[in-house]
Design a protein around this motif. Structure first.
Motif, PDB file in Angstrom:
ATOM      1  N   SER A  53      16.721  16.583   7.701  1.00  0.00           N
ATOM      2  CA  SER A  53      17.191  16.704   9.081  1.00  0.00           C
ATOM      3  C   SER A  53      16.019  16.609  10.058  1.00  0.00           C
ATOM      4  O   SER A  53      16.146  16.045  11.150  1.00  0.00           O
ATOM      5  CB  SER A  53      17.938  18.025   9.274  1.00  0.00           C
ATOM      6  N   LYS A  54      14.858  17.150   9.665  1.00  0.00           N
ATOM      7  CA  LYS A  54      13.674  17.061  10.524  1.00  0.00           C
ATOM      8  C   LYS A  54      13.173  15.616  10.618  1.00  0.00           C
ATOM      9  O   LYS A  54      12.801  15.147  11.693  1.00  0.00           O
ATOM     10  CB  LYS A  54      12.572  17.974   9.984  1.00  0.00           C
ATOM     11  N   ALA A  55      13.166  14.920   9.492  1.00  0.00           N
ATOM     12  CA  ALA A  55      12.726  13.523   9.506  1.00  0.00           C
ATOM     13  C   ALA A  55      13.726  12.636  10.247  1.00  0.00           C
ATOM     14  O   ALA A  55      13.339  11.658  10.900  1.00  0.00           O
ATOM     15  CB  ALA A  55      12.533  13.027   8.078  1.00  0.00           C
ATOM     16  N   THR A  56      15.013  12.977  10.162  1.00  0.00           N
ATOM     17  CA  THR A  56      16.031  12.200  10.873  1.00  0.00           C
ATOM     18  C   THR A  56      15.779  12.239  12.375  1.00  0.00           C
ATOM     19  O   THR A  56      15.904  11.218  13.073  1.00  0.00           O
ATOM     20  CB  THR A  56      17.440  12.756  10.572  1.00  0.00           C
ATOM     21  N   ARG A  57      15.399  13.402  12.877  1.00  0.00           N
ATOM     22  CA  ARG A  57      15.142  13.521  14.314  1.00  0.00           C
ATOM     23  C   ARG A  57      13.995  12.617  14.735  1.00  0.00           C
ATOM     24  O   ARG A  57      14.025  12.024  15.824  1.00  0.00           O
ATOM     25  CB  ARG A  57      14.822  14.996  14.656  1.00  0.00           C
ATOM     26  N   MET A  58      13.007  12.473  13.884  1.00  0.00           N
ATOM     27  CA  MET A  58      11.875  11.601  14.172  1.00  0.00           C
ATOM     28  C   MET A  58      12.358  10.157  14.359  1.00  0.00           C
ATOM     29  O   MET A  58      11.932   9.454  15.286  1.00  0.00           O
ATOM     30  CB  MET A  58      10.870  11.665  13.026  1.00  0.00           C
ATOM     31  N   LEU A  59      13.261   9.713  13.505  1.00  0.00           N
ATOM     32  CA  LEU A  59      13.781   8.347  13.605  1.00  0.00           C
ATOM     33  C   LEU A  59      14.712   8.193  14.801  1.00  0.00           C
ATOM     34  O   LEU A  59      14.722   7.141  15.462  1.00  0.00           O
ATOM     35  CB  LEU A  59      14.513   7.984  12.312  1.00  0.00           C
ATOM     36  N   GLU A  60      15.497   9.222  15.076  1.00  0.00           N
ATOM     37  CA  GLU A  60      16.394   9.162  16.232  1.00  0.00           C
ATOM     38  C   GLU A  60      15.595   9.043  17.534  1.00  0.00           C
ATOM     39  O   GLU A  60      16.022   8.338  18.468  1.00  0.00           O
ATOM     40  CB  GLU A  60      17.278  10.411  16.263  1.00  0.00           C
ATOM     41  N   GLN A  61      14.452   9.704  17.597  1.00  0.00           N
ATOM     42  CA  GLN A  61      13.608   9.580  18.785  1.00  0.00           C
ATOM     43  C   GLN A  61      13.111   8.149  18.963  1.00  0.00           C
ATOM     44  O   GLN A  61      13.009   7.650  20.088  1.00  0.00           O
ATOM     45  CB  GLN A  61      12.416  10.537  18.683  1.00  0.00           C
ATOM     46  N   ALA A  62      12.821   7.486  17.844  1.00  0.00           N
ATOM     47  CA  ALA A  62      12.375   6.095  17.916  1.00  0.00           C
ATOM     48  C   ALA A  62      13.493   5.196  18.429  1.00  0.00           C
ATOM     49  O   ALA A  62      13.241   4.247  19.190  1.00  0.00           O
ATOM     50  CB  ALA A  62      11.905   5.626  16.547  1.00  0.00           C
ATOM     51  N   VAL A  63      14.724   5.491  18.030  1.00  0.00           N
ATOM     52  CA  VAL A  63      15.868   4.726  18.541  1.00  0.00           C
ATOM     53  C   VAL A  63      16.008   4.967  20.041  1.00  0.00           C
ATOM     54  O   VAL A  63      16.225   4.026  20.822  1.00  0.00           O
ATOM     55  CB  VAL A  63      17.163   5.132  17.802  1.00  0.00           C
ATOM     56  N   GLU A  64      15.865   6.221  20.456  1.00  0.00           N
ATOM     57  CA  GLU A  64      15.989   6.550  21.882  1.00  0.00           C
ATOM     58  C   GLU A  64      14.907   5.866  22.716  1.00  0.00           C
ATOM     59  O   GLU A  64      15.140   5.494  23.874  1.00  0.00           O
ATOM     60  CB  GLU A  64      15.914   8.070  22.058  1.00  0.00           C
ATOM     61  N   ARG A  65      13.721   5.695  22.134  1.00  0.00           N
ATOM     62  CA  ARG A  65      12.625   5.032  22.853  1.00  0.00           C
ATOM     63  C   ARG A  65      12.749   3.514  22.817  1.00  0.00           C
ATOM     64  O   ARG A  65      11.968   2.807  23.462  1.00  0.00           O
ATOM     65  CB  ARG A  65      11.274   5.437  22.251  1.00  0.00           C
ATOM     66  N   GLY A  66      13.693   3.002  22.024  1.00  0.00           N
ATOM     67  CA  GLY A  66      13.876   1.565  21.909  1.00  0.00           C
ATOM     68  C   GLY A  66      12.968   0.915  20.879  1.00  0.00           C
ATOM     69  O   GLY A  66      12.876  -0.318  20.809  1.00  0.00           O
ATOM     70  N   GLU A  67      12.290   1.719  20.059  1.00  0.00           N
ATOM     71  CA  GLU A  67      11.404   1.163  19.032  1.00  0.00           C
ATOM     72  C   GLU A  67      12.171   0.719  17.793  1.00  0.00           C
ATOM     73  O   GLU A  67      11.679  -0.115  17.020  1.00  0.00           O
ATOM     74  CB  GLU A  67      10.351   2.196  18.634  1.00  0.00           C
ATOM     75  N   LEU A  68      13.345   1.265  17.607  1.00  0.00           N
ATOM     76  CA  LEU A  68      14.218   0.861  16.502  1.00  0.00           C
ATOM     77  C   LEU A  68      15.576   0.505  17.086  1.00  0.00           C
ATOM     78  O   LEU A  68      16.022   1.115  18.069  1.00  0.00           O
ATOM     79  CB  LEU A  68      14.380   1.991  15.478  1.00  0.00           C
ATOM     80  N   PRO A  69      16.279  -0.465  16.491  1.00  0.00           N
ATOM     81  CA  PRO A  69      17.607  -0.801  16.985  1.00  0.00           C
ATOM     82  C   PRO A  69      18.597   0.336  16.751  1.00  0.00           C
ATOM     83  O   PRO A  69      18.405   1.169  15.849  1.00  0.00           O
ATOM     84  CB  PRO A  69      17.990  -2.043  16.166  1.00  0.00           C
ATOM     85  N   ALA A  70      19.628   0.377  17.562  1.00  0.00           N
ATOM     86  CA  ALA A  70      20.609   1.455  17.480  1.00  0.00           C
ATOM     87  C   ALA A  70      21.336   1.479  16.140  1.00  0.00           C
ATOM     88  O   ALA A  70      21.828   2.523  15.718  1.00  0.00           O
ATOM     89  CB  ALA A  70      21.617   1.322  18.621  1.00  0.00           C
ATOM     90  N   ASP A  71      21.422   0.328  15.479  1.00  0.00           N
ATOM     91  CA  ASP A  71      22.153   0.271  14.205  1.00  0.00           C
ATOM     92  C   ASP A  71      21.229   0.449  12.993  1.00  0.00           C
ATOM     93  O   ASP A  71      21.578   0.079  11.871  1.00  0.00           O
ATOM     94  CB  ASP A  71      22.922  -1.044  14.084  1.00  0.00           C
ATOM     95  N   THR A  72      20.050   1.024  13.200  1.00  0.00           N
ATOM     96  CA  THR A  72      19.123   1.258  12.093  1.00  0.00           C
ATOM     97  C   THR A  72      19.786   2.118  11.019  1.00  0.00           C
ATOM     98  O   THR A  72      20.443   3.124  11.325  1.00  0.00           O
ATOM     99  CB  THR A  72      17.851   1.972  12.592  1.00  0.00           C
ATOM    100  N   ASP A  73      19.632   1.726   9.782  1.00  0.00           N
ATOM    101  CA  ASP A  73      20.173   2.480   8.648  1.00  0.00           C
ATOM    102  C   ASP A  73      19.250   3.686   8.401  1.00  0.00           C
ATOM    103  O   ASP A  73      18.251   3.586   7.693  1.00  0.00           O
ATOM    104  CB  ASP A  73      20.234   1.583   7.407  1.00  0.00           C
ATOM    105  N   LEU A  74      19.599   4.819   9.007  1.00  0.00           N
ATOM    106  CA  LEU A  74      18.729   5.988   8.931  1.00  0.00           C
ATOM    107  C   LEU A  74      18.624   6.552   7.521  1.00  0.00           C
ATOM    108  O   LEU A  74      17.564   7.028   7.103  1.00  0.00           O
ATOM    109  CB  LEU A  74      19.224   7.076   9.893  1.00  0.00           C
ATOM    110  N   GLU A  75      19.713   6.519   6.760  1.00  0.00           N
ATOM    111  CA  GLU A  75      19.679   7.039   5.394  1.00  0.00           C
ATOM    112  C   GLU A  75      18.696   6.241   4.536  1.00  0.00           C
ATOM    113  O   GLU A  75      17.904   6.816   3.780  1.00  0.00           O
ATOM    114  CB  GLU A  75      21.081   7.000   4.779  1.00  0.00           C
ATOM    115  N   LEU A  76      18.754   4.931   4.656  1.00  0.00           N
ATOM    116  CA  LEU A  76      17.841   4.085   3.895  1.00  0.00           C
ATOM    117  C   LEU A  76      16.401   4.291   4.387  1.00  0.00           C
ATOM    118  O   LEU A  76      15.459   4.341   3.576  1.00  0.00           O
ATOM    119  CB  LEU A  76      18.237   2.619   4.039  1.00  0.00           C
ATOM    120  N   ALA A  77      16.234   4.434   5.699  1.00  0.00           N
ATOM    121  CA  ALA A  77      14.900   4.658   6.244  1.00  0.00           C
ATOM    122  C   ALA A  77      14.299   5.962   5.713  1.00  0.00           C
ATOM    123  O   ALA A  77      13.113   6.025   5.391  1.00  0.00           O
ATOM    124  CB  ALA A  77      14.967   4.692   7.772  1.00  0.00           C
TER     125      ALA A  77
END
Length: 204
Positions: free
Chosen positions: A143-167
């Motif tokens: 859950s902590k690592a997920t937030r890190m990836l969600e922040q990247a989506v919010e900043r536009g560094e990752l696309p909104a449809d990024t597969d977070l589980e695979l990441a």
């Protein structure tokens, strides 16, 4: 992992009117538990030996945890919860590098390097331990690592449809394999190179 975090020092208290549990004794038991777990492994771990190593009576353990399983889950969970949230460096690359650095430091800990593989192996044979650790430890860290990836989506560094589980699988797998399974050395720039490869894979 094998330090005594705040949560490990404060196990569930007994009902009103029960004896007061001394933090110093709890800390000694927690430290002895991790040392014994690293040396003997979960299957051969004896609460009597833990008590002796801690300089406490076996009853002191049972006043805090009713069984070896409960003790293992409680102390492992305390460490997982106490682990710092990956910092928001402002960039995904900085966040991932900081995350990997923290994981590498944990896996290089002399006790953790023995404890983590042992608990994973034991979990395959012990469904009750597996379920408890997955719920308490794995889900907390993911859950902590997920937030890190969600922040990247919010900043536009990752696309909104990024597969977070695979990441998340990609973030955890390679470093664990190298340090905990292969016990292979890493070059000074290894984490930087791994970060670049992971970013390319996650963004692909």
């Amino acid at each position: 992992m094998p330090s005594s975090p705040a949560q490990a020092r404060d196990p569930q208290r007994r009902p009103l009117g029960g004896p007061v549990l001394q933090d110093s004794v709890t800390e000694a038991i927690a430290a002895a538990f991790f040392e014994e777990l690293a040396g003997a492994g979960y299957a051969r771990l004896s609460l009597e030996t833990v008590a002796k190593r801690a300089g406490a009576g076996k009853a002191a353990i049972y006043r805090r945890w009713p069984s070896k399983l409960d003790m293992t889950v409680a102390l492992a969970t305390a460490v997982a919860v106490d682990a710092p949230v990956p910092p928001d460096t402002g960039t995904l690359r900085g966040d991932v590098l900081a995350f990997l650095t923290g994981v590498a430091d944990a896996l290089r800990n002399p006790l953790a390097s023995k404890i983590i593989p042992d608990l994973l192996a034991e979990s395959a044979r012990n469904p009750e331990l597996q379920q408890a650790l997955f719920t308490a430890v794995r889900d907390t860290r993911r859950s902590k690592a997920t937030r890190m990836l969600e922040q990247a989506v919010e900043r536009g560094e990752l696309p909104a449809d990024t597969d977070l589980e695979l990441a998340l699988d990609l973030l955890a797998g390679p470093l664990y394999w190298r340090l905990a399974v292969l016990h292979a050395p890493t070059a000074p720039d290894y984490l930087h190179r791994l970060t670049d490869k992971l970013l390319a894979a996650i963004a692909a």
